[in-house]
Design an enzyme around this catalytic site. Structure first.
Site, PDB file in Angstrom:
ATOM      1  N   LYS A  41       0.842  -1.206   0.000  1.00 44.05           N
ATOM      2  CA  LYS A  41       0.000   0.000   0.000  1.00 44.05           C
ATOM      3  C   LYS A  41       0.880   1.260   0.000  1.00 44.05           C
ATOM      4  CE  LYS A  41      -0.350  -0.306   5.049  1.00 44.05           C
ATOM      5  NZ  LYS A  41      -1.158  -0.857   6.158  1.00 44.05           N
ATOM      6  N   TYR A 258      15.358  30.175   8.517  1.00 47.81           N
ATOM      7  CA  TYR A 258      14.112  30.896   8.797  1.00 47.81           C
ATOM      8  C   TYR A 258      13.934  31.143  10.285  1.00 47.81           C
ATOM      9  CZ  TYR A 258      12.121  30.296   4.106  1.00 47.81           C
ATOM     10  OH  TYR A 258      11.863  30.362   2.769  1.00 47.81           O
TER      11      TYR A 258
HETATM   12  C1  LIG Z   1      -0.448  -1.809   6.892  1.00 44.35           C
HETATM   13  C2  LIG Z   1      -1.062  -3.103   7.304  1.00 44.35           C
HETATM   14  C3  LIG Z   1      -0.282  -4.270   7.431  1.00 44.35           C
HETATM   15  C4  LIG Z   1       1.234  -4.250   7.379  1.00 44.35           C
HETATM   16  O1  LIG Z   1       1.720  -3.794   8.626  1.00 44.35           O
HETATM   17  P1  LIG Z   1       3.284  -3.680   8.947  1.00 44.35           P
HETATM   18  O2  LIG Z   1       3.313  -3.244  10.362  1.00 44.35           O
HETATM   19  O3  LIG Z   1       3.814  -2.644   8.030  1.00 44.35           O
HETATM   20  O4  LIG Z   1       3.880  -5.013   8.716  1.00 44.35           O
HETATM   21  C5  LIG Z   1      -0.934  -5.472   7.663  1.00 44.35           C
HETATM   22  N1  LIG Z   1      -2.278  -5.520   7.801  1.00 44.35           N
HETATM   23  C6  LIG Z   1      -3.056  -4.411   7.730  1.00 44.35           C
HETATM   24  C7  LIG Z   1      -4.525  -4.529   7.919  1.00 44.35           C
HETATM   25  C8  LIG Z   1      -2.470  -3.174   7.492  1.00 44.35           C
HETATM   26  O5  LIG Z   1      -3.239  -2.077   7.449  1.00 44.35           O
END
Ligand SMILES: *Cc1c(COP(=O)(O)O)cnc(C)c1O
Length: 360
Positions: A41, A258
């Protein structure tokens, strides 16, 4: 050094071989019969979902999780037809017929999702999400027990996996892990049919075989983020370097950046470096960050700007062309610690301006 004006201003190197090795290592940890997915993702946590998922597919990965329909669409043309694409945020952003046409498998997170999906997608593959304590997505205990009564609804669903998500998997001593595990086993059993199960994220894999079930869903560990609190068992994946644009010899007292918040006294030497908060060098690294030049730590001074940071290089004899932002001397997790955040946020913030180099 300053004559190489054609140099890239910032370079993000992504080690695909290390990602593949991390995936294979996680898969090997799983109990026999359990499969290993890849969570890609948010453009594979900012590192490039196409490149990452292609590399993992070559090493045998067939289950890929994204969050949005559009993210699945971006991968469909890239991955061979045997790759399964799951959409974590559910059947949103397109019609069920679009999901079906592309073979995308939505996670049904609520009873609404179930009604919406089953109206138009009879017997089309889906995942069912049970909430076991995170209170984020998924059907709660009461809803699952009600659903278990509704034979007609369950009959029209083609549930590939029942999943849940752990809230504290990176803290093995947290009592909540065992509570979620027990509730997951109880509620999935209440559905009273043979179902494949999926619970573990990266950190969940390290909690032991009882958490593995039929499919693990690692994300962060693939990308070299430490899935626990001890020494990092994963291989580093990311290197970030940024060009030194200018060196300034400070010969009168003054301020840097800044807001003129940082006072500097002569004699001193600063380097202005081509990375800023628009590149994921978070503004919260102001007063906390450092870069490495020739292996020497150079504190970032003054406020982080959009396109540049300034480092104190008084002690560095001849600063070269590039400064290390993430790499041999400081990991993604180190930088996250300095910024008061987690490695996930550093990676997903990196942005589009880097020259990306994929090492295979
Ligand atoms: C993002 C996510 C994962 C992966 O989690 P990590 O901590 O990055 O391994 C797995 N399951 C769900 C439902 C997620 O949203």
């Amino acid at each position: 050094m300053f004559s190489h004006y054609e140099d890239p201003l910032s370079v993000l190197e992504i080690d695909l071989a290390a990602i593949a090795e991390n995936w294979l290592g996680l898969k090997k940890r799983l109990k026999p019969g359990a499969d290993c997915a890849a969570v890609v993702k948010a453009d594979a946590y900012g590192l490039g979902a196409k490149e990452v998922s292609r590399a993992l597919h070559e090493h045998g990965c067939r289950h890929f999780f994204v969050a949005h329909f559009e993210e699945a669409l971006a991968l469909r043309g890239t991955l061979p037809a045997d790759a399964l694409l799951y959409v974590l945020n559910g059947p949103w952003g397109a019609q069920p017929k679009d999901f079906i046409r592309h073979g995308f498998i939505p996670v049904l997170n609520s009873y609404n999702d179930i009604e919406h999906w089953s109206k138009e997608a009879l017997k089309q593959p889906c995942l069912l999400h049970i909430d076991t304590g995170m209170n984020r997505l998924g059907l709660g205990a009461k809803e699952i027990l009600l659903l278990a009564e509704k034979r007609n609804v369950l009959e029209v669903l083609n549930i590939r996996y029942v999943m849940s998500h752990l809230a504290c998997a990176d803290q093995p001593s947290q009592a909540m892990n065992a509570v979620q595990l027990a509730l997951f086993e109880k509620l999935s059993a209440a559905l009273n049919r043979p179902l494949r199960l999926s619970l573990a994220n990266s950190a969940g894999i390290f909690l032991g075989e009882r958490f593995h079930f039929d499919l693990a869903r690692p994300g962060c560990a693939l990308y070299g983020i430490n899935p626990g609190q001890g020494p990092n068992p994963m291989r580093a994946v990311v290197t970030v370097q940024a060009r030194i644009l200018q060196i300034m010899e400070i010969d009168v007292p003054g301020t840097v950046g800044y807001g003129a918040t940082y006072k500097i006294a002569p004699p001193a030497k600063t380097a202005t470096i081509s990375v800023g908060y628009a590149d994921g060098y978070l503004r919260s690294l102001t007063g906390a960050g450092a870069v490495y030049i020739h292996g020497e730590r150079c504190p970032v001074i003054g406020r982080v700007s959009m396109d540049t940071i300034i480092a104190d290089v008084t002690h560095v004899k001849s600063p070269g062309a590039y400064a290390e932002i993430i790499g041999e001397h400081q990991t993604v997790d180190d930088v996250a610690g300095q910024a008061g955040t987690i490695g996930y946020e550093i990676l997903t913030s990196l942005g589009k301006r880097y020259k990306r180099i994929y090492k295979t």
